[in-house]
Design a protein around this motif. Sequence first.
Motif, short mmCIF file in Angstrom:
data_model
loop_
_atom_site.label_atom_id
_atom_site.label_comp_id
_atom_site.label_asym_id
_atom_site.label_seq_id
_atom_site.Cartn_x
_atom_site.Cartn_y
_atom_site.Cartn_z
N GLY A 298 7.20 1.64 -1.42
CA GLY A 298 6.01 2.47 -1.32
C GLY A 298 5.21 2.57 -2.60
N ASP A 299 5.80 2.21 -3.73
CA ASP A 299 5.11 2.33 -5.02
C ASP A 299 4.53 0.99 -5.51
OD1 ASP A 299 5.55 5.18 -5.98
OD2 ASP A 299 7.57 4.60 -5.43
N ARG A 300 4.81 -0.07 -4.77
CA ARG A 300 4.37 -1.40 -5.23
C ARG A 300 2.85 -1.47 -5.36
NH1 ARG A 300 5.68 -3.93 -1.10
NH2 ARG A 300 3.66 -4.39 -0.19
N ARG A 301 2.15 -1.04 -4.33
CA ARG A 301 0.69 -1.14 -4.31
C ARG A 301 0.06 -0.36 -5.48
NH1 ARG A 301 -3.85 -3.74 -3.75
NH2 ARG A 301 -5.57 -2.52 -2.93
N ALA A 302 0.51 0.89 -5.65
CA ALA A 302 -0.05 1.73 -6.72
C ALA A 302 0.26 1.14 -8.09
CB ALA A 302 0.53 3.14 -6.61
#
Length: 529
Positions: A421-425
Amino acid sequence: MTMLFNQRIHRGIYILGLATALCALPYSVYVISVGTIILVSNWLLEGGWSNKLLRFKTDKSVWVFGLVYASVFFSFFYSSDIKSALSELRLWLPLLIIPLVVSTSPSLKRNEFALLIILFSIAVFITSIVSISIYLKNFSILGQNVRYLSPFILHIRLAFMVNVSIFSLIYISVVEECFKNLIAKSTLLVLVVWFIIYLFILQSLTGIVVFWVVSALLIVRWALISRKRNIKVRLIAFLTLFIVFSAIYILLNVNRYFQRQQVNFQSLPKTTVNGNEYSQDTTNKQYENGYLIGINICIPELRTGWEKRSKLPFDGTDKANQSLKMTLIRYLTSKGLTKDSIGLANLDSIDIKLIENSVSSVVYRKHKGGVYPRLYQTLWEIDSYKNQGLVGGSSVIQRYIYFKASWDIIKQNFFFGVGTGDRRATLVQYFKTTKLNLPEKYWLNSHNQYLSVWISTGLFGLILFLGGIITPFICKNRFKYFICLVFLTICLLTMLSVDLFEKHLSVSFFALFYSIFFFGYQPQIDVSE
């Protein structure tokens, strides 16, 4: 729990669920979900839990495949963006649900398996016909951006499906010989030929490379397992010629691209025939079709002439939201024309339409399909990045930038990643703080499934991910079987260029076909063995 209907009806619903999901893959995420719901609902209502439990206990490769989901599940617990992490876990759910349903259901019979392959291929075929109708309608103004030829899904994912259709049809018609009727078999092989032609019309570089590599690997494999010496020799000779001619074709066209028109900078004209001053940027080393872009440019004459021939403003954007002025200058350059009123007068109505549609070179007017226009575009992108540092919409250079960004992030979070879930950010933050000359609209994901998993879950998660995919292939001896080897090779190669599990459609595609090939059907070994 007893089954709601008799076994025959439940079996029919099971096949219907698989067929619905498979046929929806080239078109609709919604209908894929409908097919999955049919599968799961039928599985729950069918009963027979003791048999299902026995099958689940017996086939431990299904347990191992669960590691694919486990790779993102474990990193959920140290994610900071819980909402995005939950969204990703939901996205990957088909990788848990579909293998469980398929592996605990009775194996597909030969005719059921062939029916599913044919229905899926027909769905892809219909998509190709819609695509070709668009192609023919826009043939005269067709440019380098052929993504609109895939009207329902991304063209790279459509190319992925076309490749699976090609080799699956070869499998059921040649290896399994599911059809003894010559007309039926010939029809399937004609469809294979059509799909190969369509793959080149689609101009997906990833799709073409995957097709080429898989074909070469299969020829090597057949040469190795064949007992007949003359067949071995023929196959090796064919592959050698194929490689040699491919290499010659590529080298000739690379040489063709780098053939440059010699320019005497001392004798460049200072004014147009109308007496207006030329702009002569001799430091600009960009070329279009062998001609220098930066010389013999008269913006006032181009502006006046263009606005007489088109409704699109000269200082605005073309239909692909690129600078129309630059598209026009590049197109005129590609024809070897001066960038003034005289050059503009030499453009016909089709040239004007092409420029409006963001076509930047006459090369794309002359070559409507095949490898050369895609090769030309790739070489231009590399050349422009090398000389000017331009990235823009360049898919090849973008992938290089994404790889660099991904690897820099991986080095800082090597073993456990940044969390599901933190990859994009994390990538967006990297692009914000790093000067990569990449416009914000191109701040995308890694375009490489392995890098995406590594960023999110670290090396630990990547090992789980790859182990879950490859271990069943080895433990069940699926490397002996044509269709399993081909499917896994296609997927592993495609993941080098695509975030395959970024969209529900491709997650479902992988889950469905992997489950059928590895858990739901016992293939036949190649006849040559």
